[in-house]
Design an enzyme around this catalytic site. Sequence first.
Site, PDB file in Angstrom:
ATOM      1  N   LEU A  11     -14.916  47.119 -32.582  1.00  0.00           N
ATOM      2  CA  LEU A  11     -15.160  47.494 -31.184  1.00  0.00           C
ATOM      3  C   LEU A  11     -14.081  46.858 -30.323  1.00  0.00           C
ATOM      4  CD1 LEU A  11     -19.039  46.937 -30.953  1.00  0.00           C
ATOM      5  CD2 LEU A  11     -17.771  48.926 -31.808  1.00  0.00           C
ATOM      6  N   GLY A 135      -9.418  29.911 -29.651  1.00  0.00           N
ATOM      7  CA  GLY A 135      -8.542  30.741 -30.472  1.00  0.00           C
ATOM      8  C   GLY A 135      -8.578  30.419 -31.948  1.00  0.00           C
ATOM      9  N   ILE A 137      -8.140  27.628 -33.475  1.00  0.00           N
ATOM     10  CA  ILE A 137      -8.533  26.276 -33.865  1.00  0.00           C
ATOM     11  C   ILE A 137      -9.910  26.301 -34.522  1.00  0.00           C
ATOM     12  CG2 ILE A 137      -8.943  23.924 -33.060  1.00  0.00           C
ATOM     13  CD1 ILE A 137      -7.235  24.583 -30.606  1.00  0.00           C
ATOM     14  N   LYS A 206     -16.887  28.345 -22.503  1.00  0.00           N
ATOM     15  CA  LYS A 206     -16.629  27.662 -23.767  1.00  0.00           C
ATOM     16  C   LYS A 206     -17.386  26.339 -23.837  1.00  0.00           C
ATOM     17  CE  LYS A 206     -12.075  29.836 -24.047  1.00  0.00           C
ATOM     18  NZ  LYS A 206     -10.616  29.655 -23.877  1.00  0.00           N
TER      19      LYS A 206
END
Length: 429
Positions: A11, A135, A137, A206
């Site tokens: 998607l 990302g 990590i 985050k």
Amino acid sequence: MRTRPLKVALLGCGVVGSEVARIMTTHADDLAARIGAPVELAGVAVRRPSKVREGIDPALVTTDATALVKRGDIDVVVEVIGGIEPARTLITTAFEHGASVVSANKALLAQDGAALHAAAGQHGKDLYYEAAVAGAIPLIRPLRESLAGDKVNRVLGIVNGTTNFILDKMDSTGAGYQEALDEATALGYAEADPTADVEGFDAAAKAAILAGIAFHTRVRLDDVYREGMTEVTAADFRSATEMGCTIKLLAICERARDGASVTARVHPAMIPLSHPLASVRGAYNAVFVESDAAGQLMFYGPGAGGSPTASAVLGDLVAVCRNRLNGTTGPGESAYADLTVSSMGEVVTRYHISLDVADKPGVLAQVATVFAEHGVSIDTVRQQGKDGEASLVVVTHRASDASLTGTVEALRKLDTVRGVASIMRVEGE
């Protein structure tokens, strides 16, 4: 090896999605060997079907994402479209029709993570989202698996590459905020509308995810204190340098000393140059984890971009496909601790406060009295004066944020205080 391929629906086919598709194609043999079965890209949902997508069979492209996730033969749905809707509905629909989900959608997970985990559990499916934070990590899997037997007390990190690039440029060159932002935009690090980054919304999402995993407690985006970095000035960096510090936009998630509550916050802060996060340069991310048994750990690397984020997505895809073959699921939501999420006012921290004051006798005494009245102890004071005006810089000892905020409000009311030029928290000591 099983010969029937595991079917994957993608998607979104933008910067990240196109890299996921490319890696699935170019590394197909390696992925099959690692999983124990081939993986097949069975469909790609996009908004603009006429766009040329190199390496993707046009026959796989569709604008009907709902029909794609409802097919029933899809094993894993990879969601990289972002936003709240239609992503939320598509993910829950995927669970209902037998697919597990890999997502990079930090905003949705921060807002509705509990409901998505519940839906995954109800249907016996996986929900993995390593790519939603920092990302490439590896961070979420170490927190919820490698450190599952440990007690995490603090997660302190730089989780937005755009803001770190801007602040690093201001620090290293003396540039102002707008000049550094313009360079970040020209280099492609900042979006045309950088609000989500520079105002801390991206980092706050985050932080909510990290706090929830680290402390086994549901932490929503609304629980995270957020303060952007648009007011940080070159003068702030000069003051930081004089203190042996630099300035970073930090996501800070921590457990109270009594263990009964947690806090999550995002704001600019001065940190000592001796702290490992101070040396994180450019658009890189780094997260510092403190736990009882493991001690101090730091995770560092590129926090955004097509290839790095796709790497995290593919890592989750391999794990979910392995689970699929074995008839198992990986770790779900762990919220058993159910700790109280405290407000910012209860956070204990230090302040660096810069005041513009009248250059006359008694001013310092007045300022010190205000701090004393609010129960905030002063660590250092630096004063410079000229032609009836003066700059007064006060660095405090640790106190509750509520006390420090009250102190600043009272200082603004003093006749001898012309203005509060800067307020910055001091962390990492």
